[in-house]
Design a protein around this motif. Sequence first.
Motif, short mmCIF file in Angstrom:
data_model
loop_
_atom_site.label_atom_id
_atom_site.label_comp_id
_atom_site.label_asym_id
_atom_site.label_seq_id
_atom_site.Cartn_x
_atom_site.Cartn_y
_atom_site.Cartn_z
N ARG A 70 0.85 -1.19 0.00
CA ARG A 70 0.00 0.00 0.00
C ARG A 70 0.88 1.24 0.00
O ARG A 70 1.78 1.36 0.81
N LEU A 71 0.64 2.11 -0.95
CA LEU A 71 1.33 3.39 -1.03
C LEU A 71 2.85 3.23 -0.95
O LEU A 71 3.54 3.97 -0.25
N GLY A 72 3.36 2.22 -1.66
CA GLY A 72 4.80 2.03 -1.75
C GLY A 72 5.43 1.30 -0.59
O GLY A 72 6.65 1.11 -0.57
N ALA A 73 4.63 0.87 0.38
CA ALA A 73 5.16 0.15 1.53
C ALA A 73 4.62 -1.27 1.55
O ALA A 73 3.46 -1.50 1.18
N ASP A 74 5.47 -2.20 1.98
CA ASP A 74 5.07 -3.61 2.09
C ASP A 74 4.90 -3.96 3.57
O ASP A 74 5.76 -3.64 4.38
N TYR A 75 3.82 -4.65 3.86
CA TYR A 75 3.53 -5.05 5.23
C TYR A 75 3.49 -6.57 5.28
O TYR A 75 2.90 -7.21 4.40
N TRP A 76 4.10 -7.13 6.32
CA TRP A 76 4.27 -8.57 6.43
C TRP A 76 3.67 -9.08 7.73
O TRP A 76 3.72 -8.42 8.76
N GLY A 77 3.16 -10.30 7.66
CA GLY A 77 2.76 -10.98 8.86
C GLY A 77 3.94 -11.70 9.50
O GLY A 77 5.07 -11.64 8.99
N GLN A 78 3.66 -12.40 10.58
CA GLN A 78 4.71 -13.12 11.30
C GLN A 78 5.01 -14.48 10.70
O GLN A 78 6.03 -15.09 11.04
N GLY A 79 4.14 -14.95 9.84
CA GLY A 79 4.37 -16.23 9.19
C GLY A 79 3.64 -17.37 9.86
O GLY A 79 3.35 -17.32 11.05
N THR A 80 3.38 -18.40 9.07
CA THR A 80 2.76 -19.62 9.59
C THR A 80 3.50 -20.81 9.01
O THR A 80 3.79 -20.85 7.81
N GLN A 81 3.84 -21.76 9.87
CA GLN A 81 4.66 -22.90 9.45
C GLN A 81 3.81 -23.94 8.74
O GLN A 81 2.76 -24.35 9.26
N VAL A 82 4.30 -24.37 7.59
CA VAL A 82 3.70 -25.49 6.86
C VAL A 82 4.75 -26.59 6.79
O VAL A 82 5.85 -26.37 6.29
N THR A 83 4.40 -27.76 7.28
CA THR A 83 5.30 -28.91 7.24
C THR A 83 4.61 -30.05 6.51
O THR A 83 3.52 -30.47 6.90
N VAL A 84 5.26 -30.52 5.46
CA VAL A 84 4.73 -31.63 4.66
C VAL A 84 5.63 -32.83 4.89
O VAL A 84 6.78 -32.85 4.47
N SER A 85 5.08 -33.82 5.59
CA SER A 85 5.89 -34.97 5.97
C SER A 85 4.99 -36.15 6.27
O SER A 85 3.88 -35.99 6.77
N SER A 86 5.50 -37.33 5.98
CA SER A 86 4.77 -38.56 6.31
C SER A 86 5.19 -39.06 7.68
O SER A 86 4.67 -40.08 8.16
#
Length: 114
Positions: free
Chosen positions: A98-114
Amino acid sequence: QLQVVESGGGLVQPGGSLRLSCVVSGSIFGIYVMGWYRQVPGKQRELVARIFNGGATNYADFVEGRFTIFRNNANNLYLQMNNLKSEDTAVYYCTASRLGADYWGQGTQVTVSS
């Protein structure tokens, strides 16, 4: 200012599905693109998918038709991930610009494993 909060990560088996959600709050007027990035330790953060106002979308080559990015209103963003692979394991971040600025969240972990 925008606040960005992701959710929906977790552990899934190869071939499974997850839907990531992102809620953006604050001064949402003027947001022109929202997207999902991911990062694994020791590697740069990389684009997964993004969606522009008007609905145009971009996907990384590795998505190969398995993921879909969509919004249901101005401040809710989703990433539907199907046929997940072990190499999709990463922290996934939501971003809004927005208006030349990027805003980020804290992230969410995705783990793909059997």
